[in-house]
Design a protein around this motif. Structure first.
Motif, PDB file in Angstrom:
ATOM      1  N   PRO A 231       0.822  -1.212   0.000  1.00 29.33           N
ATOM      2  CA  PRO A 231       0.000   0.000   0.000  1.00 29.33           C
ATOM      3  C   PRO A 231       0.861   1.270   0.000  1.00 29.33           C
ATOM      4  CG  PRO A 231      -0.870  -1.578   1.560  1.00 29.33           C
ATOM      5  CD  PRO A 231       0.452  -2.120   1.081  1.00 29.33           C
ATOM      6  N   GLY A 232       0.494   2.215  -0.868  1.00 29.00           N
ATOM      7  CA  GLY A 232       1.210   3.472  -0.963  1.00 29.00           C
ATOM      8  C   GLY A 232       2.445   3.418  -1.837  1.00 29.00           C
ATOM      9  N   THR A 233       2.713   2.245  -2.445  1.00 30.29           N
ATOM     10  CA  THR A 233       3.908   2.073  -3.270  1.00 30.29           C
ATOM     11  C   THR A 233       3.534   1.496  -4.624  1.00 30.29           C
ATOM     12  OG1 THR A 233       4.481  -0.257  -2.854  1.00 30.29           O
ATOM     13  CG2 THR A 233       5.126   1.339  -1.160  1.00 30.29           C
ATOM     14  N   VAL A 234       4.557   1.369  -5.466  1.00 30.45           N
ATOM     15  CA  VAL A 234       4.430   0.628  -6.717  1.00 30.45           C
ATOM     16  C   VAL A 234       5.306  -0.625  -6.659  1.00 30.45           C
ATOM     17  CG1 VAL A 234       3.818   2.648  -8.106  1.00 30.45           C
ATOM     18  CG2 VAL A 234       6.238   2.014  -7.834  1.00 30.45           C
ATOM     19  N   VAL A 235       5.764  -0.971  -5.469  1.00 34.49           N
ATOM     20  CA  VAL A 235       6.668  -2.105  -5.262  1.00 34.49           C
ATOM     21  C   VAL A 235       5.851  -3.384  -5.105  1.00 34.49           C
ATOM     22  CG1 VAL A 235       8.452  -3.092  -3.764  1.00 34.49           C
ATOM     23  CG2 VAL A 235       8.376  -0.616  -4.170  1.00 34.49           C
ATOM     24  N   GLU A 236       6.133  -4.367  -5.941  1.00 38.20           N
ATOM     25  CA  GLU A 236       5.418  -5.644  -5.865  1.00 38.20           C
ATOM     26  C   GLU A 236       5.784  -6.384  -4.586  1.00 38.20           C
ATOM     27  OE1 GLU A 236       5.329  -8.095  -9.329  1.00 38.20           O
ATOM     28  OE2 GLU A 236       5.129  -6.354 -10.654  1.00 38.20           O
ATOM     29  N   ARG A 237       4.781  -7.012  -4.003  1.00 39.18           N
ATOM     30  CA  ARG A 237       4.959  -7.716  -2.726  1.00 39.18           C
ATOM     31  C   ARG A 237       5.824  -8.965  -2.865  1.00 39.18           C
ATOM     32  NH1 ARG A 237       1.017  -6.526   1.424  1.00 39.18           N
ATOM     33  NH2 ARG A 237       1.283  -8.655   2.079  1.00 39.18           N
ATOM     34  N   GLN A 238       5.628  -9.721  -3.887  1.00 39.92           N
ATOM     35  CA  GLN A 238       6.394 -10.947  -4.140  1.00 39.92           C
ATOM     36  C   GLN A 238       6.506 -11.828  -2.897  1.00 39.92           C
ATOM     37  OE1 GLN A 238      10.057  -9.387  -5.755  1.00 39.92           O
ATOM     38  NE2 GLN A 238       9.159  -9.179  -7.779  1.00 39.92           N
ATOM     39  N   GLY A 239       5.396 -11.973  -2.176  1.00 36.49           N
ATOM     40  CA  GLY A 239       5.352 -12.852  -1.012  1.00 36.49           C
ATOM     41  C   GLY A 239       6.002 -12.297   0.239  1.00 36.49           C
ATOM     42  N   LYS A 240       6.456 -11.068   0.217  1.00 37.40           N
ATOM     43  CA  LYS A 240       7.124 -10.481   1.380  1.00 37.40           C
ATOM     44  C   LYS A 240       6.120  -9.794   2.288  1.00 37.40           C
ATOM     45  CE  LYS A 240      11.548  -9.470  -0.800  1.00 37.40           C
ATOM     46  NZ  LYS A 240      12.475  -8.401  -1.205  1.00 37.40           N
ATOM     47  N   SER A 241       6.456  -9.773   3.566  1.00 31.28           N
ATOM     48  CA  SER A 241       5.666  -8.997   4.523  1.00 31.28           C
ATOM     49  C   SER A 241       6.142  -7.548   4.480  1.00 31.28           C
ATOM     50  CB  SER A 241       5.851  -9.553   5.935  1.00 31.28           C
ATOM     51  OG  SER A 241       7.171  -9.285   6.401  1.00 31.28           O
ATOM     52  N   ALA A 242       5.379  -6.655   5.079  1.00 27.84           N
ATOM     53  CA  ALA A 242       5.779  -5.247   5.135  1.00 27.84           C
ATOM     54  C   ALA A 242       7.068  -5.083   5.928  1.00 27.84           C
ATOM     55  CB  ALA A 242       4.662  -4.408   5.743  1.00 27.84           C
ATOM     56  N   ALA A 243       7.240  -5.876   6.986  1.00 29.37           N
ATOM     57  CA  ALA A 243       8.472  -5.805   7.777  1.00 29.37           C
ATOM     58  C   ALA A 243       9.679  -6.201   6.928  1.00 29.37           C
ATOM     59  CB  ALA A 243       8.370  -6.696   9.009  1.00 29.37           C
ATOM     60  N   GLU A 244       9.533  -7.254   6.135  1.00 35.92           N
ATOM     61  CA  GLU A 244      10.626  -7.678   5.248  1.00 35.92           C
ATOM     62  C   GLU A 244      10.913  -6.615   4.190  1.00 35.92           C
ATOM     63  OE1 GLU A 244      10.045 -12.520   5.281  1.00 35.92           O
ATOM     64  OE2 GLU A 244       8.683 -11.297   4.058  1.00 35.92           O
ATOM     65  N   PHE A 245       9.852  -6.000   3.676  1.00 34.86           N
ATOM     66  CA  PHE A 245       9.989  -4.939   2.685  1.00 34.86           C
ATOM     67  C   PHE A 245      10.801  -3.777   3.259  1.00 34.86           C
ATOM     68  CE2 PHE A 245       7.703  -0.925   1.357  1.00 34.86           C
ATOM     69  CZ  PHE A 245       8.361  -0.752   0.158  1.00 34.86           C
TER      70      PHE A 245
END
Length: 194
Positions: free
Chosen positions: A12-26
């Motif tokens: 949310p708020g980004t254009v970065v794909e999640r690719q199975g990552k949590s927000a903490a990992e991001f």
């Protein structure tokens, strides 16, 4: 309509794909081994114009970067504002964040760090559906995500709960707006162009 809130494969708020990552990992991955992000990196993550980010900083909505570097808390605050700005006034978003953490330029009165709040919000979005948000039964879910939260002063937990409910509700509304806009573009605009 799909009742799960995550419509896009991005944070949310980004254009970065999640690719199975949590927000903490991001966030950890972005800030691992750095002193912070440069403005160009924040722009790349958010697709916000330089002038928009600088305007938010100049207005005091986002803390000034330290040595031209944006920390995880800077970025999280920018992401929170960005994820809600399509559906509500910027002043309303800032009032919510001020209610929660006081001035963006003072950390002593914070109920929670913006990065931890962003992580909680993203973790909840991984589980929540529209019915949960619309029925007002978010308290239990927010509490379950905030089990490690330690209140820095009396009343901080209540502020975190209230702010999280507001942010999640506004975000759900923004996703509904995105769906409505797409439907309009697909169904109505082609007919009007004829």
């Amino acid at each position: 309509m799909d009742s799960h809130l995550i419509l896009e494969p991005t944070f949310p708020g980004t254009v970065v794909e999640r690719q199975g990552k949590s927000a903490a990992e991001f966030l950890d991955g972005l800030f691992f081994g750095t002193k912070g992000l440069m403005l160009s990196q924040v722009r790349e993550i958010t697709k916000l114009e330089t002038s928009v980010i600088q305007n938010w900083v100049n207005r005091g909505w986002v803390q000034k970067p330290v040595e031209k570097r944006y920390s995880a808390n800077h970025l999280a605050r920018i992401l929170l504002i960005n994820m809600l700005r399509e559906v509500t006034k910027l002043e309303t978003i800032v009032h919510i964040l001020t209610y929660l953490n006081g001035s963006a330029n003072c950390r002593e009165d914070d109920s929670i760090s913006e990065s931890q709040l962003y992580i909680y919000i993203c973790d909840i979005l991984d589980e929540v559906d529209y019915e949960t948000i619309l029925s007002g039964s978010l308290d239990r879910l927010i509490e379950s995500r905030a089990t490690d939260y330690r209140e820095p002063f009396p009343g901080a937990r209540e502020k975190v709960m209230n702010a999280a409910k507001l942010i999640l509700t506004y975000y759900a509304a923004s996703l509904v707006k995105v769906r409505a806009d797409r439907l309009y573009e697909q169904a109505v605009e082609p007919v009007l162009k004829v």
